[in-house]
Design a protein around this motif. Structure first.
Motif, PDB file in Angstrom:
ATOM      1  N   VAL A 153       0.773  -1.231  -0.117  1.00  0.00           N
ATOM      2  CA  VAL A 153      -0.088   0.027   0.336  1.00  0.00           C
ATOM      3  C   VAL A 153       0.862   1.195  -0.105  1.00  0.00           C
ATOM      4  O   VAL A 153       0.583   2.279  -0.917  1.00  0.00           O
ATOM      5  N   MET A 154       1.833   1.147   0.949  1.00  0.00           N
ATOM      6  CA  MET A 154       2.572   2.551   1.085  1.00  0.00           C
ATOM      7  C   MET A 154       3.559   2.714  -0.255  1.00  0.00           C
ATOM      8  O   MET A 154       3.510   3.708  -0.791  1.00  0.00           O
ATOM      9  N   GLY A 155       4.001   1.600  -0.934  1.00  0.00           N
ATOM     10  CA  GLY A 155       4.817   1.653  -2.164  1.00  0.00           C
ATOM     11  C   GLY A 155       3.897   2.198  -3.360  1.00  0.00           C
ATOM     12  O   GLY A 155       4.190   2.781  -4.087  1.00  0.00           O
ATOM     13  N   THR A 156       2.593   1.871  -3.451  1.00  0.00           N
ATOM     14  CA  THR A 156       1.728   2.353  -4.504  1.00  0.00           C
ATOM     15  C   THR A 156       1.308   3.794  -4.231  1.00  0.00           C
ATOM     16  O   THR A 156       1.295   4.662  -5.089  1.00  0.00           O
ATOM     17  N   ALA A 157       0.922   4.184  -2.821  1.00  0.00           N
ATOM     18  CA  ALA A 157       0.586   5.346  -2.656  1.00  0.00           C
ATOM     19  C   ALA A 157       1.560   6.417  -3.129  1.00  0.00           C
ATOM     20  O   ALA A 157       1.282   7.532  -3.631  1.00  0.00           O
TER      21      ALA A 157
ATOM     22  N   ALA B 229      -2.053  11.016  -0.254  1.00  0.00           N
ATOM     23  CA  ALA B 229      -2.532  10.805  -1.692  1.00  0.00           C
ATOM     24  C   ALA B 229      -3.783  11.105  -2.086  1.00  0.00           C
ATOM     25  O   ALA B 229      -4.254  11.617  -3.133  1.00  0.00           O
ATOM     26  N   THR B 230      -4.651  10.769  -1.125  1.00  0.00           N
ATOM     27  CA  THR B 230      -6.007  11.335  -1.341  1.00  0.00           C
ATOM     28  C   THR B 230      -6.229  12.776  -1.624  1.00  0.00           C
ATOM     29  O   THR B 230      -6.952  13.200  -2.433  1.00  0.00           O
ATOM     30  N   LEU B 231      -5.701  13.607  -0.614  1.00  0.00           N
ATOM     31  CA  LEU B 231      -5.879  14.932  -0.662  1.00  0.00           C
ATOM     32  C   LEU B 231      -4.823  15.527  -1.899  1.00  0.00           C
ATOM     33  O   LEU B 231      -5.692  16.602  -2.525  1.00  0.00           O
ATOM     34  N   SER B 232      -3.770  14.942  -2.086  1.00  0.00           N
ATOM     35  CA  SER B 232      -2.993  15.583  -3.114  1.00  0.00           C
ATOM     36  C   SER B 232      -3.336  15.232  -4.650  1.00  0.00           C
ATOM     37  O   SER B 232      -3.163  15.757  -5.684  1.00  0.00           O
TER      38      SER B 232
END
Length: 373
Positions: free
Chosen positions: A20-24, A99-102
């Motif tokens: 998850v971290m690497g994808t975000a 990542a959701t906000l940006s």
């Protein structure tokens, strides 16, 4: 047939949050670059959606793991090689929130993106602080650790607060002016200091282990890239905090934060590049020694992504084009690593190999792995 999924979940550890971290970070680091081309925004949004889906999937799978295999989950906490990965849960929440906000605001709307980021930032920060305190406590009181067992994995719990420090500034403009904004900025600085000082305690142990006991076992060699995490993320944090300090804290401190962002970030980025060269050399050596794919390959992603955001933030504050191109070069490395790790992970899940019980190594092999030559 209903019992079939259970064995597949039994060996799914907290290290899976690294996917998850690497994808975000692919999405958020891309958005941080000062480059805008046709289709790039859509690509970042697609990767963000994959990260959000991966977070929901891994959260559900880990909940099933705790519900169905509580004995194995407790063994993970008692295992000094696995317990530090509980820091990845916090960082996965924080990375997807940022990542959701940006990036994701263009898909779900700014209001929903802000609410999602706020919830995930608070949750990730609380969990990260808990891991930063609890995992070292377990290492001291419960785990049995030999002098040659120091590993870059130990950084994972203490880096989580640094991720909070780097992503918290994005929420500052949305807080009420005055005490709320000042508390958020200074709170993020406290998180920055907590993580930085803990890193300075652990990193010498990691290097001493390499010097005195030789290279890490082949499968663990990619974890050397984890050292880049606190370096790149701390550079990102001080620069992001400098962006929002004006108007949030008194003027003298805001000016000092702006200067500190460059004076701290530049030498730290230099050390990050030195460590990157060392880590790459060790990985090349491991490949020549027969290193195969393991979940540790995800260490090639998130830590490199933090260096992308750190270099991009320095470029923003200094105006140096060289830093921009450094960020772009690191982003190319990040995307390549993510594509390879993602493809190999998907193949391993489909085949069932990555979810199977680990094979016990023969005693002779285990002793040989203690020091690869």
């Amino acid at each position: 047939m209903s019992e079939q999924p259970r064995p597949r979940l039994r060996h799914l550890g907290p290290n899976w949050y690294a996917t998850v971290m690497g994808t975000a970070i692919v999405a958020s680091a891309g958005a941080a670059l000062p480059l805008h081309g046709p289709g790039l925004r859509g690509a970042y949004e697609t990767v963000w959606a994959l990260a959000a889906l991966a977070l929901l999937t891994v959260l559900a799978a880990r909940a099933g793991h705790w519900a169905r295999h509580r004995d194995q989950a407790r063994r993970h906490l008692a295992d000094p090689a696995v317990a530090p990965f509980y820091g990845c849960l916090a960082m996965a929440l924080l990375a997807v929130g940022g990542a959701t906000l940006s990036v994701g605001s263009g898909v779900i709307g700014e209001r929903a993106a802000l609410a999602t980021d706020a919830v995930l930032w608070v949750s990730g920060t609380v969990i990260g602080l808990g891991a930063a305190a609890a995992i070292p406590y377990l290492m001291v009181t419960r785990h049995r650790i030999a002098p040659g067992d120091a590993s870059p994995v130990w950084l994972l719990p203490v880096v989580a607060p640094m991720v909070s420090a780097a992503l918290g500034p994005a929420l500052v403009p949305h807080l009420p002016a005055g005490q709320w904004r000042e508390a958020m900025v200074l709170g993020c600085y406290a998180l920055f200091g907590l993580s930085l000082l803990a890193t300075l305690v652990i990193l010498p142990l990691v290097f001493a282990r390499l010097v005195h006991h030789g290279p890490l076992p082949l499968a663990l060699t990619p974890t050397l890239f984890l050292v880049l995490g606190p370096l790149g993320q701390s550079t990102t944090a001080v620069n992001n905090l400098a962006d929002v300090a004006q108007g949030a804290v008194p003027a003298p401190y805001a000016q000092a934060m702006a200067g500190f962002a460059v004076l701290y970030g530049t030498p730290v980025m230099g050390f990050a590049l030195l460590w990157l060269a060392l880590a790459v050399a060790m990985v090349v050596r491991a490949f020549r020694g027969g290193m195969g794919f393991a979940m540790t390959w995800w260490a090639f992603t998130f830590p490199v992504g933090t260096c992308v955001t750190g270099a991009a933030a320095l470029a923003r504050h200094t105006g140096l084009h060289a830093l921009t191109w450094l960020a772009v070069a690191l982003y190319v490395l990040l995307v390549a690593a993510w594509a390879v790790a993602g493809a190999r992970t998907l193949a391993g899940v489909v085949s069932g190999r990555l979810l199977a019980a680990p094979r016990p190594a023969p005693a002779a092999l285990g002793s040989a792995m203690a020091r690869t030559t």
